[in-house]
Design a protein around this motif. Structure first.
Motif, PDB file in Angstrom:
ATOM      1  N   ILE A   1       0.848  -1.205   0.000  1.00  0.00           N
ATOM      2  CA  ILE A   1       0.000   0.000   0.000  1.00  0.00           C
ATOM      3  C   ILE A   1       0.879   1.248   0.000  1.00  0.00           C
ATOM      4  N   GLN A   2       1.969   1.211   0.761  1.00  0.00           N
ATOM      5  CA  GLN A   2       2.887   2.346   0.806  1.00  0.00           C
ATOM      6  C   GLN A   2       3.619   2.505  -0.533  1.00  0.00           C
ATOM      7  N   VAL A   3       4.001   1.374  -1.155  1.00  0.00           N
ATOM      8  CA  VAL A   3       4.674   1.443  -2.462  1.00  0.00           C
ATOM      9  C   VAL A   3       3.755   2.081  -3.498  1.00  0.00           C
ATOM     10  N   LEU A   4       2.500   1.633  -3.550  1.00  0.00           N
ATOM     11  CA  LEU A   4       1.550   2.180  -4.517  1.00  0.00           C
ATOM     12  C   LEU A   4       1.228   3.650  -4.219  1.00  0.00           C
ATOM     13  N   ASP A   5       1.127   3.997  -2.923  1.00  0.00           N
ATOM     14  CA  ASP A   5       0.848   5.386  -2.546  1.00  0.00           C
ATOM     15  C   ASP A   5       1.958   6.302  -3.037  1.00  0.00           C
ATOM     16  N   LYS A   6       3.180   5.868  -2.916  1.00  0.00           N
ATOM     17  CA  LYS A   6       4.315   6.685  -3.346  1.00  0.00           C
ATOM     18  C   LYS A   6       4.325   6.866  -4.862  1.00  0.00           C
ATOM     19  N   ASN A   7       3.701   5.924  -5.590  1.00  0.00           N
ATOM     20  CA  ASN A   7       3.630   5.994  -7.055  1.00  0.00           C
ATOM     21  C   ASN A   7       2.298   6.582  -7.540  1.00  0.00           C
ATOM     22  N   GLY A   8       1.592   7.249  -6.646  1.00  0.00           N
ATOM     23  CA  GLY A   8       0.388   7.969  -7.065  1.00  0.00           C
ATOM     24  C   GLY A   8      -0.911   7.226  -6.901  1.00  0.00           C
ATOM     25  N   LYS A   9      -0.865   5.988  -6.474  1.00  0.00           N
ATOM     26  CA  LYS A   9      -2.090   5.220  -6.251  1.00  0.00           C
ATOM     27  C   LYS A   9      -2.458   5.316  -4.766  1.00  0.00           C
ATOM     28  N   LYS A  10      -3.186   6.354  -4.427  1.00  0.00           N
ATOM     29  CA  LYS A  10      -3.423   6.664  -3.018  1.00  0.00           C
ATOM     30  C   LYS A  10      -4.787   6.176  -2.545  1.00  0.00           C
ATOM     31  N   GLY A  11      -4.836   5.817  -1.272  1.00  0.00           N
ATOM     32  CA  GLY A  11      -6.097   5.459  -0.642  1.00  0.00           C
ATOM     33  C   GLY A  11      -6.805   4.311  -1.323  1.00  0.00           C
ATOM     34  N   ALA A  12      -8.106   4.517  -1.592  1.00  0.00           N
ATOM     35  CA  ALA A  12      -8.929   3.472  -2.189  1.00  0.00           C
ATOM     36  C   ALA A  12      -8.419   3.075  -3.575  1.00  0.00           C
TER      37      ALA A  12
END
Length: 658
Positions: free
Chosen positions: A222-233
Motif C-alpha cells: 500500500i505504501q509502495v503504490l501510494d508513493k507511485n500515485g495510487k493513493k487510498g482506495a
C-alpha cells in the motif's frame, strides 16, 4: 363679656409664589425619585436575568458529561443486551480510559459502541476484551488528531478485512493491538497516513487475506503504490486487481501463458500462496520492459500499478520488515500525550469524572435540574415583556379603581354636602404649606415634650452610633465570608482533584509513592485549613452582629422617664399661664371675682368693651422657599423659625394688652 383673648393669624401676601415654589420642589423630588426607581428596577431585572442564565449554564455544565455517558451506555446496552453489573463495569472502563488518555468518557463509550457494532455484539459480554480494544482505539486516536471515531473505524476495518476470529474476544483484542502497531509503523515509514491505509484496506484487505498475503506485507505494498500515485482506495483497488491476476494461474489466456513461458516465467510460482507476494512478483521482473505483455497480462487499467509493484519489490520487503513486531503506536502516543494540551485534557477528564459521580449519585435526577434551569432562563428572558404588560394592566386597573373610588366618594358626599359646605370651603382655601408648618410645629412640640420627660439621650445616641458601626462591620464581614467561601470552595475542589490524581498514581505505580503520599497529606491539610477559614469568617460576622444588637439594646435601655418632684398647692404659681386667662394661686388669684364684676359694670356704664382678639399679619413668605429646598434639615429649620416668630409676636401682643 368674655375675657378670653383670641389670636387670628392672617397670611395674605406672596402666597402664590410660595405655593408655586413648593409645588415645583415637590414635582422635582417625585420626578427624581421615579427616575432612580426605574434605573434600580432595570438593574435588578438585568441582574436577575443574568443570575438565572448563569445558573442554567452551570447546571448544563455539571450535567453534560453524565448525560452523554448515560446516553451512550443505553445505546450500547440496546446493541449488546448487556445490562446490570456488566454494563456498570463497561461504564467504569470508559471513565478510566477517559482519565488515562484525556477526552470525554462518552467518547470512550462511543468507541465501545462502534467496536461492538462493526465487529460483534458478543464482545460486550467480555468487558475486559472490550476495554482492551477501546484502549487501542484511544491510542490510535492520538495519532489521528484525537478523532476516536476515525481511529475505531481504522482498526475495525483492518479486523474485518482480514477476518480476524472473534470467537475468543481476548485473543481478538491482542490481534487488534498487533495490527494497530503495524499500521502506525507503516504510516511512519511510508507516505500513506492511517486514513489512507484504512481506505486501501477496505478495497484490498479481503483479497490479500484470501491470497495469504500477510497484514505487514499488504501495508508495505500500500505504501509502495501510494508513493507511485495510487493513493487510498485507488491504491487498494490496484493491489486487489494485481493479486487477482496473479491468482488466475493456469486459467490465463493461452497466448499470455505462451509469452510468459517463453520469457522464462514460472506460472505456477505466480499462484503459490505459500510464499510472499514479493516472491510471487519477482519472476515478472524479466517482462518489465515488455509493455505490451504487461498490459496484456494485467490490463490497461492496472498495468502501471503492476509495474510499480514489480519495481518496488525491494522497498516492499524493507517495509515489511520495518513494520513487523514494533510498538510504534504506543511509542508515538506516549510522546504526544506529554504535550501540555494533552495534560489539560487529562485534567479536564478528572473534573468530568467528578461531575459524572455527582450525576450518578443523584440517580440521574440532576438531569432534571438542567431542564428546570433552562426553562427558568427562557422565562427570565421574557420578563421584560411580562413587566411591560404588568405595567399596562396595573395602570388600567388603578384607573378603574380610582374612578370607582371617586364616584363613591362624590355619591356619599352629596347627602351631607349642604351641612359641611362652609367648613369644606375653608379647608380647601388653605394652602398646603400651612399644613406643613403646623405639622412641623406639632412634631417639634412632641419631641420637646418627650425630651423634657425623659433622660439618657446622650448615652442612647452613643450606643446607637456604635451599634450602627458594628452593624455595618457585620455586613462587610458577611460579604467577605461569602467571597472567601466561594474562593476556598473552588480551591478545595481543585485540591480534591489533585488528591484523587496522586491516589491514582499510587494505585498505578506512577512516580515515587512516598512523594505522592506526602503531596496527599499536604493537600489534605490545605483542605482542612480552608474549611477552618470559611468557618472563622462566618463566626466573626456573627459575633459582630451580636455585638451590634447589644449596642442597640443598650441605647434603648439608656432612655428613662424622669422622676418628677412632688409639690403642694401652696407652691410657686404656674409660669405657663396663658395670657388673658385667669390664673390660679399667687397674686393674680386674689380678688378675681370682684375684678370680674367691676369690668362688667364698666362695660355696662360705658356701653361696650374692648376687642378681645389680636390680628397677626405675615406679609412675606418668599424666604420660606429657600428654607424648604436648602437641604435635609430644611423642614425642621422652617418649622422652628416660624414657631419662634409666632411665639415672639404673641409675647409682644400679650405685653401690649396688659
Amino acid at each position: 363679656m368674655s375675657n378670653t383673648l383670641s389670636y387670628i393669624i392672617q397670611i395674605n401676601e406672596n402666597f402664590d409664589k410660595v405655593n408655586s415654589s413648593f409645588n415645583k420642589f415637590q414635582t422635582n423630588v417625585h420626578t427624581g425619585i421615579d427616575k432612580v426607581q426605574k434605573q434600580l428596577n432595570g438593574l435588578r431585572l438585568n441582574n436577575l436575568i443574568q443570575n438565572i442564565s448563569s445558573a442554567a449554564d452551570g447546571l448544563t455544565a455539571m450535567n453534560d458529561p453524565g448525560i452523554k455517558l448515560s446516553t451512550s451506555l443505553y445505546d450500547l446496552s440496546a446493541i449488546t443486551g448487556v445490562t446490570g453489573s456488566k454494563l456498570k463495569e463497561i461504564e467504569g472502563y470508559a471513565r478510566e480510559n477517559a482519565k488515562t488518555f484525556g477526552g470525554a468518557a462518552a467518547d470512550s463509550a462511543e468507541s465501545y459502541k462502534l467496536i461492538l457494532s462493526q465487529l460483534s455484539p458478543e464482545i460486550g459480554k467480555v468487558p475486559i476484551a472490550l476495554k482492551a480494544m477501546g484502549k487501542e482505539a484511544s491510542i490510535t486516536s492520538k495519532l489521528m488528531g484525537g478523532d476516536t471515531v476515525a481511529a475505531t473505524n481504522v482498526l475495525t476495518t483492518a479486523m474485518n478485512q482480514y477476518q480476524v476470529s472473534l470467537a475468543d474476544p481476548i485473543k481478538a483484542s491482542k490481534e487488534m493491538a498487533k495490527m494497530n502497531n503495524v499500521m502506525a509503523a507503516s504510516a511512519k515509514e511510508g507516505s500513506a497516513e492511517l486514513p489512507q491505509i484504512a481506505q486501501a484496506l477496505e478495497q484490498s484487505g479481503l483479497a490479500a487475506k484470501t491470497a495469504n498475503v500477510s497484514f505487514e506485507e499488504t501495508n508495505a505494498f500500500i505504501q509502495v503504490l501510494d508513493k507511485n500515485g495510487k493513493k487510498g482506495a485507488e491504491g487498494g483497488v490496484a493491489l486487489r486487481n494485481v493479486m487477482a491476476t496473479l491468482a488466475q494461474g493456469r486459467f490465463l489466456p493461452k497466448d499470455v501463458k505462451a509469452e510468459l513461458t517463453s520469457a522464462g516465467v514460472n506460472i505456477n510460482k505466480l499462484t503459490d500462496n505459500s510464499i510472499s507476494l514479493s516472491e510471487r512478483l519477482k519472476p515478472l521482473k524479466s517482462i518489465m520492459t515488455d509493455q505490451a505483455l504487461v498490459t496484456k497480462l494485467f490490463g490497461k487499467e492496472n498495468s502501471n500499478a503492476a509495474i510499480a509493484m514489480i519495481a518496488g519489490i525491494n522497498e516492499a520487503e524493507r517495509l515489511t520488515t520495518a513494520v513487523s513486531g514494533t510498538n510504534t503506536a504506543y511509542e508515538q502516543a506516549a510522546i504526544i500525550m506529554e504535550a501540555p494540551a494533552e495534560k489539560n485534557k487529562q485534567l479536564q477528564a478528572q473534573i468530568d469524572d467528578f461531575k459524572i459521580s455527582l450525576f450518578n449519585g443523584s440517580n440521574g435526577l440532576l438531569a432534571y435540574t438542567n431542564i428546570l434551569g433552562n426553562t427558568a432562563r427562557d422565562f427570565s428572558n421574557l420578563m421584560p415583556i411580562f413587566q411591560g404588560a404588568g405595567t399596562i394592566i396595573s395602570t388600567v386597573t388603578s384607573a378603574t379603581k380610582l374612578q370607582a373610588l371617586w364616584t363613591g366618594t362624590v355619591s356619599g358626599a352629596t347627602a351631607v354636602w349642604t351641612g359641611i359646605q362652609t367648613a369644606f370651603n375653608t379647608v380647601m382655601a388653605m394652602n398646603p404649606i400651612i399644613w406643613v408648618v403646623i405639622g412641623i410645629m406639632a412634631l417639634a412640640a412632641a419631641i420637646v415634650w418627650v425630651v423634657s420627660k425623659t433622660e439618657g439621650w446622650g448615652n442612647a445616641w452613643k450606643h446607637t452610633v456604635t451599634g450602627a458601626k458594628l452593624l455595618f462591620t457585620a455586613y462587610v464581614e458577611t460579604v467577605k465570608a461569602q467571597f472567601n467561601t466561594m474562593v476556598n470552595g473552588i480551591m478545595i475542589g481543585i485540591d480534591k482533584i489533585q488528591i484523587a490524581w496522586y491516589k491514582f498514581k499510587n494505585m498505578a505505580g506512577l512516580g515515587d509513592s512516598k512523594a505522592n503520599s506526602a503531596e496527599i497529606s499536604k493537600l489534605n491539610s490545605d483542605v482542612e485549613a480552608r474549611k477552618e477559614s470559611i468557618k472563622a469568617g462566618y463566626k466573626k460576622a456573627a459575633s459582630t452582629a451580636v455585638a451590634a444588637g447589644m449596642e442597640f439594646k443598650a441605647a434603648y435601655d439608656s432612655v428613662k422617664w424622669k422622676k418628677e418632684s412632688k409639690t403642694d398647692d401652696a407652691g410657686i404659681a404656674d409660669a405657663g399661664t396663658i395670657p388673658g386667662t385667669a390664673g390660679k394661686g399667687g397674686a393674680g388669684s386674689s380678688g378675681g371675682g370682684s375684678a370680674s364684676a367691676k369690668k362688667s359694670n364698666e362695660a355696662i356704664a360705658t356701653g361696650g368693651t374692648k376687642h378681645n382678639y389680636i390680628t397677626i399679619t405675615i406679609k412675606e413668605l418668599n424666604g420660606l422657599k429657600d428654607v424648604v429646598i436648602s437641604g435635609k434639615d430644611a423642614a425642621n429649620k422652617a418649622g422652628s423659625e416660624v414657631a419662634d416668630e409666632l411665639l415672639r409676636i404673641l409675647a409682644m401682643a400679650t405685653t401690649a394688652t396688659g
